[in-house]
Design an enzyme around this catalytic site. Sequence first.
Site, PDB file in Angstrom:
ATOM      1  N   CYS A  65       0.872  -1.184   0.000  1.00  0.00           N
ATOM      2  CA  CYS A  65       0.000   0.000   0.000  1.00  0.00           C
ATOM      3  C   CYS A  65       0.908   1.234   0.000  1.00  0.00           C
ATOM      4  CB  CYS A  65      -0.915  -0.002   1.228  1.00  0.00           C
ATOM      5  SG  CYS A  65      -1.881   1.521   1.304  1.00  0.00           S
ATOM      6  N   ILE A  91       0.769  -5.654  -9.480  1.00  0.00           N
ATOM      7  CA  ILE A  91       1.311  -4.706  -8.512  1.00  0.00           C
ATOM      8  C   ILE A  91       0.172  -4.008  -7.756  1.00  0.00           C
ATOM      9  CG2 ILE A  91       3.415  -4.152  -9.819  1.00  0.00           C
ATOM     10  CD1 ILE A  91       1.950  -1.653 -10.890  1.00  0.00           C
TER      11      ILE A  91
HETATM   12  O1  RRO Z   1      -6.762   1.216   1.941  1.00  0.00           O
HETATM   13  C1  RRO Z   1      -6.046   1.826   1.108  1.00  0.00           C
HETATM   14  O2  RRO Z   1      -5.956   3.080   1.099  1.00  0.00           O
HETATM   15  C2  RRO Z   1      -5.292   1.110   0.081  1.00  0.00           C
HETATM   16  C3  RRO Z   1      -4.583  -0.065   0.303  1.00  0.00           C
HETATM   17 BR1  RRO Z   1      -4.629  -0.969   1.936  1.00  0.00          BR
HETATM   18  C4  RRO Z   1      -3.783  -0.622  -0.724  1.00  0.00           C
HETATM   19  O3  RRO Z   1      -3.123  -1.666  -0.603  1.00  0.00           O
HETATM   20  N1  RRO Z   1      -3.747   0.064  -1.910  1.00  0.00           N
HETATM   21  C5  RRO Z   1      -4.447   1.181  -2.121  1.00  0.00           C
HETATM   22  O4  RRO Z   1      -4.371   1.762  -3.223  1.00  0.00           O
HETATM   23  N2  RRO Z   1      -5.225   1.691  -1.129  1.00  0.00           N
END
Ligand code: RRO
Length: 328
Positions: free
Chosen positions: A151, A213
């Site tokens: 993330c 990814i």
């Molecule tokens: O929750 C998020 O803001 C988020 C996560 Br965990 C992630 O792995 N990828 C993303 O774009 N947002």
Amino acid sequence: MKKSLRKLETKCTRNGSFLSDILSLEINIENIKLRNPFILASGILDVTPSLFFRVASSGAGAIVTKTVTLEERKGFDNPVITDAPCGLINSMGLPNPGIKYFVNKYVKSIIDKIDIPIILSIGPSSVKDVYEMSNIVLDSGLKWIEINASCPHVKGHGLTVLGDESMLGEIIRVTKKKLSNFLIFVKISAHITNLAKIAETIFSSGADGIVAINTLRAIAIDIWSKKPILGGIFGGLSGPAIKPVALRCVYELYQYFPEKVIIGVGGISSWRDAIEFFLAGASAIQIGSVIAFKDLNIFKELNDGVIKYLNKEGYDSINEIIGLAHRF
Ligand code: RRO
């Protein structure tokens, strides 16, 4: 590994010869059977049991849940999503009720009723986190974990873990040791320059596969207020804008580790995109942002399109095209 099962219909042509049409894209990822290689990506329509059933009935091959953390998280302030050219930028901030609540309340109530695998996405920030999370998952009925090490905008999680190779390795080793009968996949980011080295750490620590990814770290600015639009300031760019980057990562991973399972994700919006990922080396793919534009019909569209392509090109199974773009 990477073996697909296929169902064939044999039909007689006008000149009396036999043609075989593939009717199913069923595959095996290690010991788990998927009715097709199209998996719902984490973070999309995957928060409640009723959504899981909707996704399953739309034809998905498996579902990855929203990433959960050890403790509950509120997430970032609104707005948490904004448009970008050819995509979306989200800054959800990892909102979730905590793994215990999620597994006990949601997963356990449906795991035996749903006819496709549920993959639990976990977002540990330490080895201790993953040790405790594994204990909670142990008797949940789940069989497949995706570790979110990518993330791009939540400090202490995701990219922070990917950036600390020794912690990443230990997180994978602990998870694999505690959950020895589970498939353990690691979702990585394109925000690294040492893809081969990190992939080596991931596989040598015991992971069964890599998902490539996650979204790319991004920002959007409002020209009138002259401030960043998203509550969390930074967010993750998804959608067609990132497809060539995701495809490049899958291609490179397959170059280094052709025997390993790689799952592609990032901007896949059509069966043509899906075919590109299989040719690059993906054994399966995940579908995310396109659902915001095409709804859940995308799963049927992908299934029909890929089957037609394989029949037209004369292949007997999806396995026959995995990694084909490397033969030159
Ligand atoms: O929750 C998020 O803001 C988020 C996560 Br965990 C992630 O792995 N990828 C993303 O774009 N947002």
